[in-house]
Write an enzyme that holds these catalytic residues in place. Sequence first.
Site, PDB file in Angstrom:
ATOM      1  N   HIS A  39      20.995  10.882 -17.219  1.00 45.94           N
ATOM      2  CA  HIS A  39      20.149  12.162 -17.728  1.00 45.94           C
ATOM      3  C   HIS A  39      19.257  12.800 -16.635  1.00 45.94           C
ATOM      4  O   HIS A  39      18.907  11.953 -15.850  1.00 45.94           O
ATOM      5  CB  HIS A  39      19.565  11.805 -18.977  1.00 45.94           C
ATOM      6  CG  HIS A  39      20.327  11.449 -20.195  1.00 45.94           C
ATOM      7  ND1 HIS A  39      21.348  12.539 -20.657  1.00 45.94           N
ATOM      8  CD2 HIS A  39      20.415  10.319 -20.899  1.00 45.94           C
ATOM      9  CE1 HIS A  39      21.768  12.210 -21.861  1.00 45.94           C
ATOM     10  NE2 HIS A  39      21.380  10.733 -22.114  1.00 45.94           N
ATOM     11  N   CYS A  94      21.884  16.681 -15.524  1.00 45.04           N
ATOM     12  CA  CYS A  94      21.300  17.830 -15.517  1.00 45.04           C
ATOM     13  C   CYS A  94      20.275  18.046 -14.636  1.00 45.04           C
ATOM     14  O   CYS A  94      19.541  17.137 -14.057  1.00 45.04           O
ATOM     15  CB  CYS A  94      20.665  18.156 -17.075  1.00 45.04           C
ATOM     16  SG  CYS A  94      22.108  18.040 -18.349  1.00 45.04           S
TER      17      CYS A  94
END
Length: 469
Positions: A289, A331
């Site tokens: 992430h 991300c």
Amino acid sequence: MAFLVAGTLQVASLLADARQSLERKGKYSLQGPRVALTLSTPEVSASTVAVLEAVFRTLGFECCQRTEASVQGFLGELAGFRSQLDGLGGPVGCALVALLAPRGQLGQPQQLVRELSRCRALWGRPKVFLLLSSAPGGALERGAFLTGLSRLCGRCRHWSLLQLLTEVFYRTTEESEATYCPVFRSSLRGTLCLGDVEPWEPKLEPSPRAQYDLSGTRAALLLSVIRSRPGAKHDVEALGSLCQALNFKITLRTNPTAQAFQEEMVQFRECLDALSAPVSCALVALMAHGGPQGQLLGADGQEVQPEALVQELNRCRALWGCPKIFLLQACRGGHRDAGVGPTALSWFRRWLRASPTTPSHADVLEIYTDAQGSASRGPTAGSSDQADILMVYAAAEGCVAYRDEKGSDFIQTLAEVLRADPGGDLLELLTEVNRRVCELDVLGPDCPERRKACLEIRSSLRRPLCLQA
């Protein structure tokens, strides 16, 4: 009814222009005028501008404008340039913007890049930015980069621009006694050849400098957070299988904490330095992430800066002068890109077999360099220990990187493209990966509307890189 037909025909025309901008084999067609703009501060010498304008003309830019302004006035000048292009009434083949200023004054130029990306006439067309800096208070003069660029662009017109820049980077570091290496950032979706010569035809000029020698040990480090990341296992499997096929010795660690990311990188570097046999290439995949500012989040939710991991591997003595590849599937913010371009009715879109939009960050090439070839600090260009690095981000700066139960579009497409042509130039293959990713419409788990994704490729490679002979 006539209004509806006219509007439908206009949409069809725009979609056809976008499809034709990438011809066979993923090459930009460059149909339409080529325009160049030089924005320079008063410190810039006339000789530097003259060299740039000569390069622009050699590359086929018919319209070359120059404006002298303060750095604070660059945005306004670029907005006027954008309006001028939109007023031409048709698509522009290519735009090149040179930004010349003392080092440190440009800061983050992304606002300037976004301004030109709003240009309707450049939708789906390549936009090239050359950011040329000098020491604060010093005059900008012609240095190794501009000298190499002006020499090569005239006689190597069959090379793609990425090939040409790689060769110029080598000459720049050689002529500046290895004190500096430029870098470029690319979201191009196809081969950009400004010389009006097919890059895949038989070459009449010398080929680029000999490629990196990969006869030594190849090592890959795969660090992946799988927990609470559906599809992450498929990415690990695809990347592991690809690395094995390309003869990389693989080290895999799953669910590392933020501290473990750093520790694994240190151990990886120490193991390479301890090898008695020569090392020729390293590949590091960081899959996790991401935080709002591009941080990586470990399995414990703590942050680690990817730049710190890159710097750690740069300290590896065994990899001096060797390519270092970083793949980042994470991300880089929370923005979901709806894309740019006309919107068509769904049946019309299916009939044309083309997505009506492209990612708003696509088709941009930014080149960061220094006029005198002196060392520079920062995330974009630096000293020679920043050379030979290739970083590939799954998302543009500030944007979401998409993934589902089948894996991520980036990793899965990368494995597919490299397996099909493992002996191709890696920069060109990554450009093809980006083209395929940009064509996808993605649907995130918490977003009901389809969105677009775009890779960012950063390179300071100084030779062609082919992973299989």
